[in-house]
Design an enzyme around this catalytic site. Structure first.
Site, PDB file in Angstrom:
ATOM      1  N   MET A  12       0.319  -1.230  -0.527  1.00 37.73           N
ATOM      2  CA  MET A  12      -0.030  -0.030  -0.149  1.00 37.73           C
ATOM      3  C   MET A  12       1.064   1.047  -0.450  1.00 37.73           C
ATOM      4  SD  MET A  12      -3.181   0.644  -0.141  1.00 37.73           S
ATOM      5  CE  MET A  12      -4.298   0.001  -0.038  1.00 37.73           C
ATOM      6  N   ASP A  13       1.073   2.013  -0.804  1.00 32.54           N
ATOM      7  CA  ASP A  13       1.863   3.706  -0.988  1.00 32.54           C
ATOM      8  C   ASP A  13       0.866   4.817  -0.149  1.00 32.54           C
ATOM      9  OD1 ASP A  13       3.323   1.830  -3.015  1.00 32.54           O
ATOM     10  OD2 ASP A  13       2.609   3.021  -4.478  1.00 32.54           O
ATOM     11  N   GLY A  41       4.966  -5.317  -7.800  1.00 36.95           N
ATOM     12  CA  GLY A  41       3.976  -6.516  -8.899  1.00 36.95           C
ATOM     13  C   GLY A  41       2.963  -6.528  -9.425  1.00 36.95           C
ATOM     14  N   GLY A 216      14.027   8.498 -22.140  1.00 38.95           N
ATOM     15  CA  GLY A 216      13.631   7.200 -23.356  1.00 38.95           C
ATOM     16  C   GLY A 216      14.025   5.332 -22.557  1.00 38.95           C
ATOM     17  N   ASP A 237       4.138  13.254 -11.579  1.00 40.76           N
ATOM     18  CA  ASP A 237       4.674  11.957 -10.575  1.00 40.76           C
ATOM     19  C   ASP A 237       5.185  10.171 -11.530  1.00 40.76           C
ATOM     20  OD1 ASP A 237       4.779  10.172  -8.948  1.00 40.76           O
ATOM     21  OD2 ASP A 237       2.894   9.999  -8.330  1.00 40.76           O
ATOM     22  N   GLY A 242       8.487   3.287 -14.265  1.00 40.78           N
ATOM     23  CA  GLY A 242       9.070   2.149 -14.904  1.00 40.78           C
ATOM     24  C   GLY A 242       8.490   0.250 -14.843  1.00 40.78           C
ATOM     25  N   ASP A 243       7.261   0.673 -13.427  1.00 46.56           N
ATOM     26  CA  ASP A 243       7.005  -0.657 -13.431  1.00 46.56           C
ATOM     27  C   ASP A 243       5.580  -0.688 -14.837  1.00 46.56           C
ATOM     28  OD1 ASP A 243       7.610  -1.202 -10.838  1.00 46.56           O
ATOM     29  OD2 ASP A 243       5.492   0.089 -10.088  1.00 46.56           O
ATOM     30  N   GLY A 279       0.095   9.087  -8.595  1.00 45.14           N
ATOM     31  CA  GLY A 279       0.182   7.375  -7.896  1.00 45.14           C
ATOM     32  C   GLY A 279       0.576   6.662  -8.415  1.00 45.14           C
TER      33      GLY A 279
END
Ligand code: RIB
Length: 295
Positions: A12-13, A41, A216, A237, A242-243, A279
């Site tokens: 949980m962020d 994940g 990039g 944000d 990367g996810d 987010g």
């Protein structure tokens, strides 16, 4: 379409924005506190599923309201949650995120994420088929991820590792990794050899895609190098960019696409859209949004 099997984390962020980073003993003002289901994940599973991929996730949460929220977020976004375990006596993963000048600083308590076992991995991958995709990051026990890689390779799956947060120990599993997606800092750390920096091919992984923020990506694929700048966007944000890149790339692989300029640009575009919104998991785009952006 191939299935994407994600062995990964759920955190949980807890996000707070600030204009000042405190020094020792200091208290500074923050603003815009928010909560968001995250974890590398979960973010990557949701990024791929939102684009239309078939995604299953193996992960662990505690018996708490955060765990429940993350479970629901995966489900609502179409991820198969049959292998999300609830574990007694341990907290769900928590990420304390400080947003400072649009960049993030994260402190992690992985909690339940460290409680998965080899038999969980065996059950999860039991029905995986040749050509399906195994995706993981480094927010679970490293040797368990290594075990997952080994099982996945035995089943002739295509394996993708996002080596974040960076753990040098992942190098010992290089022979089981088909695609690695580090950011520049992670790649630098993996290639450091005493005082020297080695070349990417030293890792013994045939495809390494370095994600470089606004610069990039740069993909080292055998002898070929493919690179492109990211589209210019208004950055709000960068958490989870990367996810989104890795999730979107796995979506492309699940369609049977190769890693080339087209699939890499797609992933880069998806990540660029995600940084225009606040987010982690909530900022990744749908397929329609990527399509509209590229028109
Ligand atoms: O990559 C971003 C993620 O890193 C956040 O969602 C946070 O949970 C940490 O795992």
């Amino acid at each position: 379409m191939r299935t994407i099997y994600v062995l990964g984390s759920l955190n949980m962020d807890l996000v707070i924005e600030t204009n000042n980073i405190p020094v020792k003993g200091e208290t500074v003002a923050g603003h815009n506190f928010s909560k968001c289901p995250g974890g590398k994940g979960l973010n990557q599973a949701i990024a791929a599923a939102k684009l239309g991929a078939k995604v299953k996730m193996l992960g662990a949460i505690g018996y708490d309201s955060f765990g429940e929220k993350m479970f629901n977020a995966l489900k609502e976004n179409g991820v198969d949650v049959s292998y999300i375990k609830s574990i007694k006596g341990v907290s769900s993963g928590i990420a304390m995120i400080v947003l400072y000048k649009k960049d993030n600083r994260i402190i992690l308590d992985l909690g339940a994420n460290l409680k998965l076992t080899k038999s969980d991995v065996d059950a999860f991958l039991k029905n995986a088929q040749k050509g399906d995709i195994f995706l993981s990051q480094l927010e679970n026990d490293l040797d368990l991820i290594g075990y997952g890689l080994e099982v996945a390779k035995r089943k002739k799956m295509r394996t993708v590792i996002n080596p974040a947060p960076c753990k040098i120990g992942i190098k010992k599993y290089a022979k089981f990794i088909d695609v690695l997606t580090p950011n520049s800092g992670e790649l630098h750390a993996l290639l450091k050899y005493g005082k020297y920096q080695q070349k990417p091919d030293k890792l013994g992984i045939s495809t390494i895609i370095e994600t470089k923020g606004k610069d990039g990506y740069c993909c080292y694929k055998n002898k070929e190098v493919i690179s492109a700048k990211a589209p210019r966007v208004n950055v709000v944000d960068t958490t989870g960019a990367g996810d989104t890149f890795t999730g979107a790339l796995c979506y492309q692989l699940s369609l049977g696409k190769e890693i080339n300029k087209t699939s890499l640009n797609f992933a880069s575009l998806a990540a660029s859209i995600s940084v225009t919104r606040k987010g982690s998991s909530v900022s990744s785009p749908t397929f329609k949004e990527v399509e509209n952006f590229s028109k």
